[in-house]
Design an enzyme around this catalytic site. Structure first.
Site, PDB file in Angstrom:
ATOM      1  N   TYR A   4      -0.920  -3.803  -6.911  1.00  0.00           N
ATOM      2  CA  TYR A   4      -0.827  -4.484  -5.616  1.00  0.00           C
ATOM      3  C   TYR A   4      -2.159  -4.468  -4.870  1.00  0.00           C
ATOM      4  O   TYR A   4      -2.913  -3.492  -4.910  1.00  0.00           O
ATOM      5  CB  TYR A   4       0.261  -3.834  -4.738  1.00  0.00           C
ATOM      6  CG  TYR A   4       0.152  -4.279  -3.301  1.00  0.00           C
ATOM      7  CD1 TYR A   4       0.624  -5.523  -2.903  1.00  0.00           C
ATOM      8  CD2 TYR A   4      -0.503  -3.498  -2.353  1.00  0.00           C
ATOM      9  CE1 TYR A   4       0.468  -5.964  -1.606  1.00  0.00           C
ATOM     10  CE2 TYR A   4      -0.664  -3.926  -1.051  1.00  0.00           C
ATOM     11  CZ  TYR A   4      -0.172  -5.158  -0.679  1.00  0.00           C
ATOM     12  OH  TYR A   4      -0.348  -5.593   0.604  1.00  0.00           O
ATOM     13  N   ARG A   6       0.850  -1.189   0.000  1.00  0.00           N
ATOM     14  CA  ARG A   6       0.000   0.000   0.000  1.00  0.00           C
ATOM     15  C   ARG A   6       0.890   1.245   0.000  1.00  0.00           C
ATOM     16  O   ARG A   6       1.937   1.269   0.636  1.00  0.00           O
ATOM     17  CB  ARG A   6      -0.898   0.042   1.243  1.00  0.00           C
ATOM     18  CG  ARG A   6      -2.128  -0.824   1.152  1.00  0.00           C
ATOM     19  CD  ARG A   6      -3.065  -0.605   2.332  1.00  0.00           C
ATOM     20  NE  ARG A   6      -2.464  -0.988   3.600  1.00  0.00           N
ATOM     21  CZ  ARG A   6      -2.043  -0.143   4.532  1.00  0.00           C
ATOM     22  NH1 ARG A   6      -2.136   1.159   4.345  1.00  0.00           N
ATOM     23  NH2 ARG A   6      -1.518  -0.582   5.657  1.00  0.00           N
ATOM     24  N   ASP A  10      -9.819  -9.293   9.639  1.00  0.00           N
ATOM     25  CA  ASP A  10      -9.300  -7.980   9.253  1.00  0.00           C
ATOM     26  C   ASP A  10     -10.301  -6.828   9.369  1.00  0.00           C
ATOM     27  O   ASP A  10      -9.935  -5.751   9.800  1.00  0.00           O
ATOM     28  CB  ASP A  10      -8.769  -8.034   7.813  1.00  0.00           C
ATOM     29  CG  ASP A  10      -7.911  -6.827   7.473  1.00  0.00           C
ATOM     30  OD1 ASP A  10      -7.126  -6.380   8.336  1.00  0.00           O
ATOM     31  OD2 ASP A  10      -8.014  -6.324   6.340  1.00  0.00           O
ATOM     32  N   HIS A  37     -11.327  -1.708  11.478  1.00  0.00           N
ATOM     33  CA  HIS A  37     -10.183  -2.564  11.161  1.00  0.00           C
ATOM     34  C   HIS A  37     -10.050  -3.599  12.283  1.00  0.00           C
ATOM     35  O   HIS A  37      -9.151  -3.531  13.106  1.00  0.00           O
ATOM     36  CB  HIS A  37      -8.937  -1.669  11.061  1.00  0.00           C
ATOM     37  CG  HIS A  37      -7.715  -2.351  10.571  1.00  0.00           C
ATOM     38  ND1 HIS A  37      -6.444  -1.987  10.960  1.00  0.00           N
ATOM     39  CD2 HIS A  37      -7.545  -3.379   9.699  1.00  0.00           C
ATOM     40  CE1 HIS A  37      -5.557  -2.762  10.362  1.00  0.00           C
ATOM     41  NE2 HIS A  37      -6.197  -3.614   9.591  1.00  0.00           N
ATOM     42  N   GLY A  46      -3.696  -3.973  -1.775  1.00  0.00           N
ATOM     43  CA  GLY A  46      -4.335  -2.895  -1.024  1.00  0.00           C
ATOM     44  C   GLY A  46      -4.654  -1.673  -1.859  1.00  0.00           C
ATOM     45  O   GLY A  46      -5.529  -0.881  -1.519  1.00  0.00           O
ATOM     46  N   SER A  90       4.859  -9.977   1.417  1.00  0.00           N
ATOM     47  CA  SER A  90       4.266 -10.981   0.518  1.00  0.00           C
ATOM     48  C   SER A  90       2.964 -11.514   1.113  1.00  0.00           C
ATOM     49  O   SER A  90       2.779 -11.525   2.328  1.00  0.00           O
ATOM     50  CB  SER A  90       5.255 -12.117   0.261  1.00  0.00           C
ATOM     51  OG  SER A  90       5.731 -12.662   1.474  1.00  0.00           O
ATOM     52  N   ARG A  91       2.065 -11.966   0.246  1.00  0.00           N
ATOM     53  CA  ARG A  91       0.683 -12.236   0.660  1.00  0.00           C
ATOM     54  C   ARG A  91       0.157 -13.580   0.185  1.00  0.00           C
ATOM     55  O   ARG A  91       0.580 -14.104  -0.840  1.00  0.00           O
ATOM     56  CB  ARG A  91      -0.236 -11.141   0.081  1.00  0.00           C
ATOM     57  CG  ARG A  91       0.062  -9.744   0.589  1.00  0.00           C
ATOM     58  CD  ARG A  91      -0.530  -9.518   1.947  1.00  0.00           C
ATOM     59  NE  ARG A  91      -0.129  -8.249   2.531  1.00  0.00           N
ATOM     60  CZ  ARG A  91      -0.798  -7.655   3.516  1.00  0.00           C
ATOM     61  NH1 ARG A  91      -1.875  -8.221   4.020  1.00  0.00           N
ATOM     62  NH2 ARG A  91      -0.369  -6.517   4.019  1.00  0.00           N
ATOM     63  N   SER A 128      -0.728  -3.154  12.665  1.00  0.00           N
ATOM     64  CA  SER A 128      -0.015  -4.225  11.968  1.00  0.00           C
ATOM     65  C   SER A 128       1.086  -4.796  12.863  1.00  0.00           C
ATOM     66  O   SER A 128       1.599  -4.115  13.747  1.00  0.00           O
ATOM     67  CB  SER A 128       0.595  -3.693  10.667  1.00  0.00           C
ATOM     68  OG  SER A 128       1.474  -2.628  10.950  1.00  0.00           O
ATOM     69  N   ALA A 129       1.427  -6.053  12.621  1.00  0.00           N
ATOM     70  CA  ALA A 129       2.480  -6.789  13.352  1.00  0.00           C
ATOM     71  C   ALA A 129       2.137  -7.018  14.810  1.00  0.00           C
ATOM     72  O   ALA A 129       3.016  -7.162  15.651  1.00  0.00           O
ATOM     73  CB  ALA A 129       3.825  -6.071  13.235  1.00  0.00           C
ATOM     74  N   CYS A 130       0.847  -7.049  15.132  1.00  0.00           N
ATOM     75  CA  CYS A 130       0.429  -7.304  16.517  1.00  0.00           C
ATOM     76  C   CYS A 130      -0.377  -8.598  16.658  1.00  0.00           C
ATOM     77  O   CYS A 130      -1.014  -8.830  17.681  1.00  0.00           O
ATOM     78  CB  CYS A 130      -0.390  -6.130  17.048  1.00  0.00           C
ATOM     79  SG  CYS A 130       0.574  -4.645  17.339  1.00  0.00           S
ATOM     80  N   GLY A 131      -0.397  -9.420  15.617  1.00  0.00           N
ATOM     81  CA  GLY A 131      -0.977 -10.755  15.737  1.00  0.00           C
ATOM     82  C   GLY A 131      -2.479 -10.844  15.566  1.00  0.00           C
ATOM     83  O   GLY A 131      -3.129 -11.690  16.171  1.00  0.00           O
ATOM     84  N   LYS A 132      -3.040  -9.992  14.696  1.00  0.00           N
ATOM     85  CA  LYS A 132      -4.496  -9.994  14.503  1.00  0.00           C
ATOM     86  C   LYS A 132      -4.980 -11.330  13.914  1.00  0.00           C
ATOM     87  O   LYS A 132      -5.907 -11.953  14.437  1.00  0.00           O
ATOM     88  CB  LYS A 132      -4.886  -8.824  13.586  1.00  0.00           C
ATOM     89  CG  LYS A 132      -6.351  -8.463  13.616  1.00  0.00           C
ATOM     90  CD  LYS A 132      -6.591  -6.970  13.459  1.00  0.00           C
ATOM     91  CE  LYS A 132      -6.058  -6.405  12.174  1.00  0.00           C
ATOM     92  NZ  LYS A 132      -7.008  -6.509  11.065  1.00  0.00           N
ATOM     93  N   THR A 133      -4.342 -11.765  12.821  1.00  0.00           N
ATOM     94  CA  THR A 133      -4.752 -13.028  12.195  1.00  0.00           C
ATOM     95  C   THR A 133      -4.484 -14.202  13.125  1.00  0.00           C
ATOM     96  O   THR A 133      -5.283 -15.140  13.211  1.00  0.00           O
ATOM     97  CB  THR A 133      -4.036 -13.218  10.841  1.00  0.00           C
ATOM     98  OG1 THR A 133      -4.378 -12.116   9.982  1.00  0.00           O
ATOM     99  CG2 THR A 133      -4.451 -14.507  10.173  1.00  0.00           C
ATOM    100  N   GLY A 186      -1.392 -19.381  21.470  1.00  0.00           N
ATOM    101  CA  GLY A 186      -2.514 -20.144  22.034  1.00  0.00           C
ATOM    102  C   GLY A 186      -2.763 -19.872  23.505  1.00  0.00           C
ATOM    103  O   GLY A 186      -3.868 -20.096  24.016  1.00  0.00           O
ATOM    104  N   GLU A 187      -1.728 -19.375  24.214  1.00  0.00           N
ATOM    105  CA  GLU A 187      -1.898 -19.064  25.642  1.00  0.00           C
ATOM    106  C   GLU A 187      -2.759 -17.821  25.851  1.00  0.00           C
ATOM    107  O   GLU A 187      -3.235 -17.558  26.966  1.00  0.00           O
ATOM    108  CB  GLU A 187      -0.531 -18.868  26.319  1.00  0.00           C
ATOM    109  CG  GLU A 187       0.423 -20.038  26.190  1.00  0.00           C
ATOM    110  CD  GLU A 187      -0.039 -21.296  26.922  1.00  0.00           C
ATOM    111  OE1 GLU A 187      -1.126 -21.285  27.546  1.00  0.00           O
ATOM    112  OE2 GLU A 187       0.693 -22.306  26.865  1.00  0.00           O
ATOM    113  N   LYS A 246      -9.503  -2.182   1.707  1.00  0.00           N
ATOM    114  CA  LYS A 246      -9.311  -1.005   2.558  1.00  0.00           C
ATOM    115  C   LYS A 246     -10.070   0.218   2.021  1.00  0.00           C
ATOM    116  O   LYS A 246     -10.616   1.002   2.795  1.00  0.00           O
ATOM    117  CB  LYS A 246      -7.829  -0.662   2.680  1.00  0.00           C
ATOM    118  CG  LYS A 246      -6.938  -1.821   3.100  1.00  0.00           C
ATOM    119  CD  LYS A 246      -7.244  -2.350   4.486  1.00  0.00           C
ATOM    120  CE  LYS A 246      -6.153  -3.293   4.972  1.00  0.00           C
ATOM    121  NZ  LYS A 246      -6.486  -3.999   6.197  1.00  0.00           N
TER     122      LYS A 246
END
Length: 661
Positions: A269, A106, A345, A298, A271, A439-440, A320-325, A567-568, A278
């Site tokens: 691309y 993006r 998402d 979001h 996004g 990459s996606r 981003s980079a905080c483990g949403k998925t 998982g914890e 988005k």
């Protein structure tokens, strides 16, 4: 204008063999299916939109997509024939696209909203606007920390030097799609016109795409208009890298809320080009939601069932980079608990007549980041992407299997040779990464092994809790609950998260990312806060609001992670679950919010000491006083007079609570 047929009415593709592939990317004609579209049978609003844009963009042909599996297979074969994608032979109907290295993510600097009144879109920054790089080729663009704005007059100028003739030599594909189940009370309709078959194929995965959508659009045009072009008319003097046409010097992604329209030029691309994502679902979506009294956020949505069989739903927003998925697809480590995924998402949430906040995932697929995804971090995602998936910019083995950093070190442990995302020979000794960091994978949601049985419920699922969070190595507890809705809105508005800084800085910086929506606000952030505050009305069952921080480190942020995560995290969700039932015995009030009592978090079987638990929940008065001043400074500098009085009051009250602590 391109002809839709010789009589401007009909296009037939009848009983032609698979071998008839047009090298100029027009269409693969189908062996076993007859394609038939009649433009005059479309709603007049759609006809008018297609004709208006075709006159400007001047495609050689127009194809109205029907969304069928036969059409999809045909399009994949065209892309393969034209070397835009290749088949991953060791996987089940999986494909790989490698982009031009200049078109990989993006482009926030080239993304903006255009409205008559600037304050409708962005607050006035106290110290003025950011310096705009002239190389963006965007006249009078106003850039702030909370979004970018351009006047309609300047937008017309920019469109005028991009769109005329931009689709010459190409086909315009008409993509009708629904965000959310077709015809649902929270769902919305869009139509994307694009000259990229890669976009069409990904849109078929990510949205409910098909001609049945046209039936939901009246002659008056109740749909979001989306125009996308790679910005490379044919023939071209440009060097096309990886058979991936793009125009990075002139790329722009414009949102026109007053016309319910998105126009994207120059990038293929995801996004920037899958405009249902988005652009529609968040930026225009948030504006439509404000108009109609709901929320476009979001956020992931998950279902959580306790050992007694009681089920609740939680929505959560992380930068981003905080483990949403990872959270949306969690495999719980505590026996008896079950997590099911509604979406990873985006959430559209609307109060129903009973006062329940109901949420849908408006998407139909997952468009996830590959690096770091593995059988240890997210086994559910790994199972989801084993078939019918389009990968972009990952590495692959010569025999057709995907690879990226963090996936499986054993695949490259013995000097194995791979083909990198740049198409080069790669081994673990190579200096560049095998896969691009962004990459996606693009995979159908229905393939997820833990997809929630109600994930396509048109009415949505009832939300009991909303969770915010960020990556905070220091000072912020593992979990706390807001005192009430107003305080919860303040918690969401003041999210900060560690992000990798720009190259000129050393180390990491803590960035503001309010509501995890900073790149996606469709309108003035102050008004956005006001809209959230306005939703708290009599007769409504307001969800409780929480904040989590999986990323606190020992030794004041300098040591190792205190919490095992993954998982914890079910142990934290269990506390949230109990609090939504009103269990007061597990809660204690503190200046930051309501924290778990010392023994109320289940730590059985965890390799964690009481001292570490204590550190996870410790409050440092001086750190938090500095935090309050940072938040105050942010609102003063970037939101200014647009700040709601309730938010200013929350800042003052937080400060007072800390002083008395």
């Amino acid at each position: 204008m391109a002809s839709i047929s010789s009589d401007h009415q009909h296009r037939h593709y009848e009983n032609v063999t698979d071998e008839h592939v047009l090298d100029d990317d027009k269409l693969l004609k189908l062996r076993n299916a007859t394609y038939h579209s009649n433009l005059t049978k479309l709603p007049k609003s759609i006809q008018d939109y297609i004709e208006e844009k075709a006159k400007i963009c001047q495609p050689d042909a127009i194809h109205i997509c029907d969304g069928s599996i036969e059409e999809y297979r045909a399009f994949l074969q065209v892309l393969q024939k034209n070397k835009v994608i290749e088949k991953l032979e060791k996987m089940n109907n999986c494909w790989l696209a490698l982009t031009d290295p200049k078109d990989v993510a993006r482009v926030e600097s080239r993304t903006f909203i255009s409205t008559k009144n600037m304050l409708d879109t962005i607050p006035q920054p106290k110290s003025g606007f950011k310096q705009v790089d002239a190389s963006l080729n965007l006249r009078n663009l106003k850039c702030t920390a909370l979004g970018n704005w351009m006047s309609p007059e300047d937008l017309d100028y920019e469109l005028g030097r991009r769109l005329p003739g931009c689709m010459k030599g190409r086909t315009m594909y008409v993509v009708p799609y629904s965000m959310g189940p077709v015809g649902g009370p929270i769902s919305k309709i869009g139509v994307e016109l694009t000259d990229s078959l890669y976009v069409v194929c990904n849109m078929r995965i990510m949205t409910r795409m098909g001609i049945d959508v046209f039936e939901k659009i009246g002659d008056h045009g109740n749909f979001v208009k989306c125009l996308h072009t790679v910005g490379v008319p044919l023939p071209t003097q440009r060097t096309i890298v990886n058979n991936w046409p793009c125009n990075p010097e002139m790329t722009m992604i414009a949102h026109l809320p007053e016309k319910n329209e998105v126009i994207s030029f120059g990038s293929g691309y995801g996004g920037n080009s899958l405009l249902g994502k988005k652009c529609f679902a968040l930026r225009l979506g948030s504006i439509i939601a404000k108009r109609e009294g709901w929320l476009a956020e979001h956020m992931l949505i998950l279902g959580i069932t306790n050992p007694q069989g009681v089920k609740k739903y939680i929505a959560a927003a992380f930068p981003s980079a905080c483990g949403k998925t990872n959270l949306a697809m969690m495999t719980p480590t505590v026996p008896g608990w079950k997590i099911e995924c509604v979406g990873d998402d985006i959430a559209w949430m609307k109060f129903n007549e009973k006062g329940e906040l109901r949420a849908i995932n408006p998407e139909n697929g997952f468009f996830g980041v590959c690096p770091g995804t593995s059988n240890s971090t997210n086994p559910i995602a790994m199972k989801t992407i084993q078939k019918h998936t389009i990968f972009t910019n990952v590495a692959h083995t010569p025999d057709g299997e995907v690879y990226w950093e963090g996936m499986d070190d054993n695949m490259v442990a013995h000097g194995e040779h791979l083909i990198s995302w740049k198409g080069k020979d790669w081994t673990k000794e190579s200096k560049e990464p095998a896969a691009h960091p962004n990459s996606r994978f693009c995979a159908p949601a229905e393939q997820c092994p833990i997809i929630d049985p109600n994930w396509e419920s048109p009415e949505g699922v009832p939300i009991s809790a909303i969770v915010f969070g960020g990556r905070r190595p220091q000072g912020v507890p593992l979990i706390y609950e807001s005192f009430d809705w107003e305080h919860g809105v303040f918690v969401g508005a003041s999210i900060r998260s560690e992000a990798t800084a720009a190259a000129e800085h050393k180390g990491k910086v803590i960035m503001h990312d309010p509501f995890a929506m900073r790149p996606f606000f469709g309108y003035n952030f102050g008004e956005y806060c006001r809209h959230w505050l306005s939703l708290n009305k009599d007769g409504r069952k307001m969800p409780k609001i929480f904040n989590v921080n999986w990323f606190r480190k020992s030794n004041n942020g300098q040591g190792s992670f205190l919490w095992p995560g993954f998982g914890e995290n079910i142990r934290v969700l269990e506390w949230i679950f109990k609090r939504t039932d009103g269990d007061e015995s597990i809660a204690q009030k503190t200046p930051i919010g309501i924290l778990p009592t010392l023994d109320s978090l289940d730590t059985n079987g965890l390799d964690i000491t009481k001292e570490q638990i204590k550190e996870l929940f410790s409050l440092d008065k001086n750190f938090l006083l500095d935090e309050v001043q940072e938040i105050r400074k942010y609102f003063d500098e970037y939101v200014g007079e647009s700040t709601p009085s309730e938010i200013s009051m929350q800042i003052d009250q937080f400060n007072e609570r800390l002083k008395n602590y």
